[in-house]
Write an enzyme that holds these catalytic residues in place. Structure first.
Site, mmCIF file in Angstrom:
data_model
loop_
_atom_site.group_PDB
_atom_site.id
_atom_site.type_symbol
_atom_site.label_atom_id
_atom_site.label_comp_id
_atom_site.label_asym_id
_atom_site.label_seq_id
_atom_site.Cartn_x
_atom_site.Cartn_y
_atom_site.Cartn_z
ATOM 1 N N CYS A 49 0.825 -1.212 0.000
ATOM 2 C CA CYS A 49 0.000 0.000 0.000
ATOM 3 C C CYS A 49 0.864 1.269 0.000
ATOM 4 C CB CYS A 49 -0.997 -0.037 1.161
ATOM 5 S SG CYS A 49 -2.335 1.157 0.945
ATOM 6 N N HIS B 173 -3.645 -4.869 -0.143
ATOM 7 C CA HIS B 173 -3.199 -5.468 1.125
ATOM 8 C C HIS B 173 -3.331 -6.992 1.046
ATOM 9 C CE1 HIS B 173 -2.836 -1.916 3.814
ATOM 10 N NE2 HIS B 173 -3.663 -1.371 2.944
ATOM 11 N N GLU C 252 -2.230 -9.227 2.939
ATOM 12 C CA GLU C 252 -2.317 -9.883 4.258
ATOM 13 C C GLU C 252 -3.762 -10.168 4.669
ATOM 14 O OE1 GLU C 252 -1.978 -5.382 5.313
ATOM 15 O OE2 GLU C 252 -1.417 -6.751 3.691
#
Length: 533
Positions: free
Chosen positions: A378, A505, A507
């Site tokens: 990001c 993102h 994750e």
């Protein structure tokens, strides 16, 4: 008939109600019941989007773009599911709806009150989700006794009355401290907490007692006697090495069996084989790699919870344990990159604002020039573009217009539709969007396909005017937005051992048995790099 399990917390906050709720969800799902989790946050914010991570930890982003509490991330990981924005109920949302209805005249001249109007809206939201499930686990945030959680506890009490006692169970998570002076576990805080809950008309069915060591038999008996909860339902939830062990601990303690019995459900044998295998594998790891996370919120590591978890998932898939070196970005500005010496990999995560940005840029340069496995996420992706522009393309003063609106080289800029907004909440590019991946790239070798959906949370973008210059200099944009080709999604440097950054993102979609590809790749590269050293 849907069954409801309400999870409340007492004594102190931060006991692990979220992990307990996620674990209960997993134990029910493992028995073959269609299960989901709801999180109630009693704060007045409409959602978690505008809160500083130091307040509540990371802001988790869902597929539908909902910005929510990090506990929903735990639910998604434990249940291997995708939740929606409606799975997070806040005071802000509830009051917003009720006030809107009042303004429209939907209450027919009634005096609008907490009971019944607010509590009815809370129950409506819970039941709306429950329609498609056998079991719904509802975690009520905060601590019993907090003024802001009162309407939610009252709504839960009413639900037991309306749905029938056989369809609603209460699990209360409390703390059992051990005083060094006397060396015994003290049950009084738990007794008082349950007394507080009972004064609100709720009798807990099970107590999950958090403690450093396993609950002593005498403490268990005492809690049972004073709280009117059967001994078998006083569950010892002592500290374990890793949160993924908690469901297995609660199952051994008999919580799953007790709750199915209490709710009149058939107690099926839970299928936890894969989960047990994953936990055993993680605990057995001997070899380590050290990965630095250079961020601006590292004093509260929960600000990067999903990154920590994604590294754990990649540890299992690569059979090497990741040790995290937490580095404050401002410390890199002050003391230089010597703080990064010896690491096997580097992550520069997301984060808004100027603070620490120069430290992150120094970190990215250090990773690029020393060929250390690197992942930017990001804001980390945007600063990778800035670093490359400054130090490879020699664009002196290049920056993002977020940090320096007057920069001579606005290599990261706002898209026209993001200008002149008067509201910050919920107006970013949020949620899952398609990403097209170019064949023959590192990104393609990681994902193994040309179209993926990843979750976003950003306003600024790589400025399309500079893309040609970047690519001429060897930077490859290997992923672009599937819905808008102006937007760059993944960049990489093919001449490095592992240098990749993503605008999204990754994750947020990583799972214990299915690590996010870019994290798996990073840990694999770090392992190989360490072996070469």
């Amino acid at each position: 008939m849907t069954k409801f399990i309400f999870v409340t917390g007492g004594v102190v906050s931060g006991l692990g109600k979220g992990i307990t709720s996620a674990s209960i969800g997993l134990l029910m799902k493992a028995r073959g019941y269609k299960t989901t989790n709801i999180k109630i946050d009693p704060y007045l914010n409409y959602d978690a989007g505008t809160m500083n991570p130091y307040q509540h930890g990371e802001v988790f982003v869902l597929e539908d773009g909902g910005e929510v509490d990090l506990d929903l991330g735990n639910y998604e990981r434990f249940l291997d599911t995708n939740l929606t924005f409606d799975h997070n109920i806040t005071t802000g949302k509830v009051y917003s709806t009720v006030i809107e209805k009042e303004r429209k005249g939907e209450y027919l001249g009634a005096t609008v009150q907490v009971i019944p109007h607010i509590t009815d809206e809370i129950k409506r939201r819970i039941r709306e989700i429950a329609k498609d499930y056998d079991i719904v686990v509802v975690e009520i945030g905060g601590t019993v006794g907090d003024i802001e959680s009162m309407p939610f506890l009252e709504a839960a009490r009413q639900m037991q009355l309306e749905e029938g006692r056989g369809n609603v169970a209460f699990v209360h998570v409390t703390y059992v401290p051990k005083l060094k002076v006397v060396g015994e576990q003290k049950t009084k805080p738990t007794q008082h907490s349950v007394k507080e809950l009972r004064s609100l008309g709720i009798q807990p069915d099970a107590i999950v007692a958090r403690s450093e060591d396993p609950l002593e038999e005498s403490a268990r008996k005492k809690i049972s006697l004073f709280t009117n909860v059967p001994e078998e339902a006083v569950i010892s939830a002592y500290d374990v090495e890793d949160t993924y062990e908690v469901p297995l601990l609660l199952e051994r303690e008999g919580l799953g069996k007790y709750l199915t019995k209490r709710l009149g459900l058939e107690d099926r044998e839970p299928d936890l084989k894969e989960w047990e295998k994953m936990v055993a594998k993680y605990k057995a790891l001997q070899d380590t790699v050290e990965i630095a996370i250079v961020g601006k919120y590292v004093k509260l590591t929960d600000s990067y919870l999903s990154i920590k978890e994604a590294l754990k998932h990649a540890s299992v898939s690569n059979e090497v344990k990741v040790k995290i070196r937490w580095v404050e970005a401002e410390d890199v500005e002050e003391h230089g990159t010597k703080l990064l010496e010896g690491v096997d990999g580097i992550i520069v995560p997301g984060g808004f604002g100027a603070r620490g940005s120069e430290g992150k840029i120094l970190t990215i340069r250090y990773a690029r020039e020393n060929d250390i496995p690197f992942l930017g996420i990001c804001f980390g992706f945007q600063l990778t573009v800035v670093e490359f522009a400054r130090n490879v393309l020699e664009m002196k003063g290049a920056h993002s217009t977020e940090i320096d609106p007057q920069t001579p080289y606005p290599v990261v800029d706002l898209m026209p539709e993001q200008r002149n907004l008067d509201r910050l909440g919920g107006t970013m590019r949020l949620g899952a969007y398609p990403v097209k991946i170019k064949k023959g790239t590192l990104a393609y070798s990681l994902y193994g396909r040309e179209l993926v959906y990843e979750r976003h949370r950003h306003r600024w973008e790589v400025n399309p005017d500079y893309i040609e210059a970047f690519e001429k200099a060897g930077l490859v944009f290997s992923g672009i937005a599937g819905d808008d080709e102006r937007r760059m999604e993944i960049l990489e440097l093919p001449d490095k051992r592992y240098f990749i950054a993503t605008q999204f993102h990754p994750e947020f979609k990583s799972r214990p048995m299915r690590p996010a590809p870019v994290f798996h790749g990073l840990v694999k590269a770090a392992k190989e790099y360490k072996q070469e050293k």
